[in-house]
Scaffold this motif. Structure first.
Motif, mmCIF file in Angstrom:
data_model
loop_
_atom_site.group_PDB
_atom_site.id
_atom_site.type_symbol
_atom_site.label_atom_id
_atom_site.label_comp_id
_atom_site.label_asym_id
_atom_site.label_seq_id
_atom_site.Cartn_x
_atom_site.Cartn_y
_atom_site.Cartn_z
ATOM 1 N N GLY A 10 0.820 -1.215 0.000
ATOM 2 C CA GLY A 10 0.000 0.000 0.000
ATOM 3 C C GLY A 10 0.845 1.253 0.000
ATOM 4 N N ALA A 11 1.923 1.242 0.775
ATOM 5 C CA ALA A 11 2.810 2.400 0.833
ATOM 6 C C ALA A 11 3.499 2.641 -0.506
ATOM 7 C CB ALA A 11 3.852 2.204 1.932
ATOM 8 N N ARG A 12 3.896 1.562 -1.159
ATOM 9 C CA ARG A 12 4.563 1.710 -2.465
ATOM 10 C C ARG A 12 3.600 2.247 -3.530
ATOM 11 N NH1 ARG A 12 9.542 -1.701 -3.421
ATOM 12 N NH2 ARG A 12 10.190 -2.304 -1.351
ATOM 13 N N VAL A 13 2.372 1.749 -3.513
ATOM 14 C CA VAL A 13 1.374 2.229 -4.476
ATOM 15 C C VAL A 13 1.089 3.713 -4.234
ATOM 16 C CG1 VAL A 13 -1.043 2.037 -5.167
ATOM 17 C CG2 VAL A 13 0.333 -0.019 -4.896
ATOM 18 N N THR A 14 0.913 4.078 -2.972
ATOM 19 C CA THR A 14 0.669 5.481 -2.638
ATOM 20 C C THR A 14 1.818 6.355 -3.104
ATOM 21 O OG1 THR A 14 -0.606 4.817 -0.701
ATOM 22 C CG2 THR A 14 0.206 7.075 -0.733
ATOM 23 N N ARG A 15 3.028 5.907 -2.894
ATOM 24 C CA ARG A 15 4.215 6.659 -3.306
ATOM 25 C C ARG A 15 4.273 6.846 -4.820
ATOM 26 N NH1 ARG A 15 7.016 10.443 -3.304
ATOM 27 N NH2 ARG A 15 9.231 10.276 -3.636
ATOM 28 N N LEU A 16 3.973 5.779 -5.549
ATOM 29 C CA LEU A 16 3.969 5.885 -7.009
ATOM 30 C C LEU A 16 2.896 6.849 -7.494
ATOM 31 C CD1 LEU A 16 4.573 2.166 -8.030
ATOM 32 C CD2 LEU A 16 6.094 4.100 -8.441
ATOM 33 N N TYR A 83 7.722 10.913 8.202
ATOM 34 C CA TYR A 83 7.663 11.933 7.161
ATOM 35 C C TYR A 83 8.554 11.588 5.975
ATOM 36 C CZ TYR A 83 6.922 16.592 5.276
ATOM 37 O OH TYR A 83 6.559 17.638 4.480
ATOM 38 N N SER A 84 9.687 10.945 6.264
ATOM 39 C CA SER A 84 10.632 10.623 5.194
ATOM 40 C C SER A 84 10.227 9.383 4.407
ATOM 41 C CB SER A 84 12.034 10.430 5.764
ATOM 42 O OG SER A 84 12.106 9.233 6.494
ATOM 43 N N GLY A 85 9.235 8.657 4.887
ATOM 44 C CA GLY A 85 8.782 7.464 4.174
ATOM 45 C C GLY A 85 9.619 6.245 4.461
ATOM 46 N N ALA A 86 10.261 6.201 5.620
ATOM 47 C CA ALA A 86 11.107 5.061 5.971
ATOM 48 C C ALA A 86 10.253 3.819 6.201
ATOM 49 C CB ALA A 86 11.914 5.378 7.224
ATOM 50 N N SER A 87 10.767 2.675 5.793
ATOM 51 C CA SER A 87 10.056 1.413 5.991
ATOM 52 C C SER A 87 10.263 0.930 7.427
ATOM 53 C CB SER A 87 10.570 0.362 5.006
ATOM 54 O OG SER A 87 11.897 0.021 5.319
ATOM 55 N N GLY A 88 9.527 -0.098 7.816
ATOM 56 C CA GLY A 88 9.616 -0.627 9.169
ATOM 57 C C GLY A 88 11.011 -1.071 9.544
ATOM 58 N N GLU A 89 11.734 -1.671 8.610
ATOM 59 C CA GLU A 89 13.093 -2.142 8.884
ATOM 60 C C GLU A 89 14.021 -0.967 9.194
ATOM 61 O OE1 GLU A 89 16.008 -4.754 9.672
ATOM 62 O OE2 GLU A 89 13.952 -5.293 9.171
#
Length: 138
Positions: A10-16, A83-89
């Motif tokens: 979902g995060a990747r789709v939103t970013r695209l 805010y920076s869009g960092a992933s969970g890892e």
């Protein structure tokens, strides 16, 4: 092939979608003499010696924008990571410190810029004006 994590997908789709809808965000944002160019993820500093263009990575650009939008306020590590869009890892690592180190070297090392990026121990980071700087952002 690895299984897809729904939250990450979902995060990747939103970013695209955000990248494709360039009209949704202003292409250029200004803070005094600092001009943020969304299309090239760069900053331009207007100064007496001529403009200075500073190219940033996408994450550095987002972090710098957050800091300028909250000038004088302490931003928590979790807020900056989100805010920076960092992933969970990355949220569990020291990645934020590395990004802030590079951002500090690119933007805030020169005292003539009139700004300082300060680490607030146990809380986060704060962008503040240097004493003696004139009333505008430089």
């Amino acid at each position: 092939m690895k299984p897809v994590k729904p939250l990450e997908f979902g995060a990747r789709v939103t970013r695209l979608l955000q990248r494709r809808s360039g009209s949704a965000k202003a292409p250029q944002v200004e803070f005094g003499n600092w001009s943020f160019d969304r299309s090239s993820t760069s900053l331009q500093l207007a100064r007496k010696a001529g403009p200075k263009r500073i190219v940033l990575t996408e994450r550095e650009y987002r972090l710098a924008l957050a800091l300028f939008q909250h000038l004088g306020s302490t931003l928590s590590r979790s807020h900056l990571l989100e805010y920076s869009g960092a992933s969970g890892e990355e949220m569990r690592s020291r990645a934020l410190d590395s990004h802030m180190y590079r951002l500090r070297n690119k933007l805030f090392r020169q005292p003539e810029h009139g700004l300082r990026l300060k680490t607030i121990y146990g809380q986060g980071y704060r962008l503040e004006r240097l004493a003696g700087a004139d009333g505008r952002l430089q």
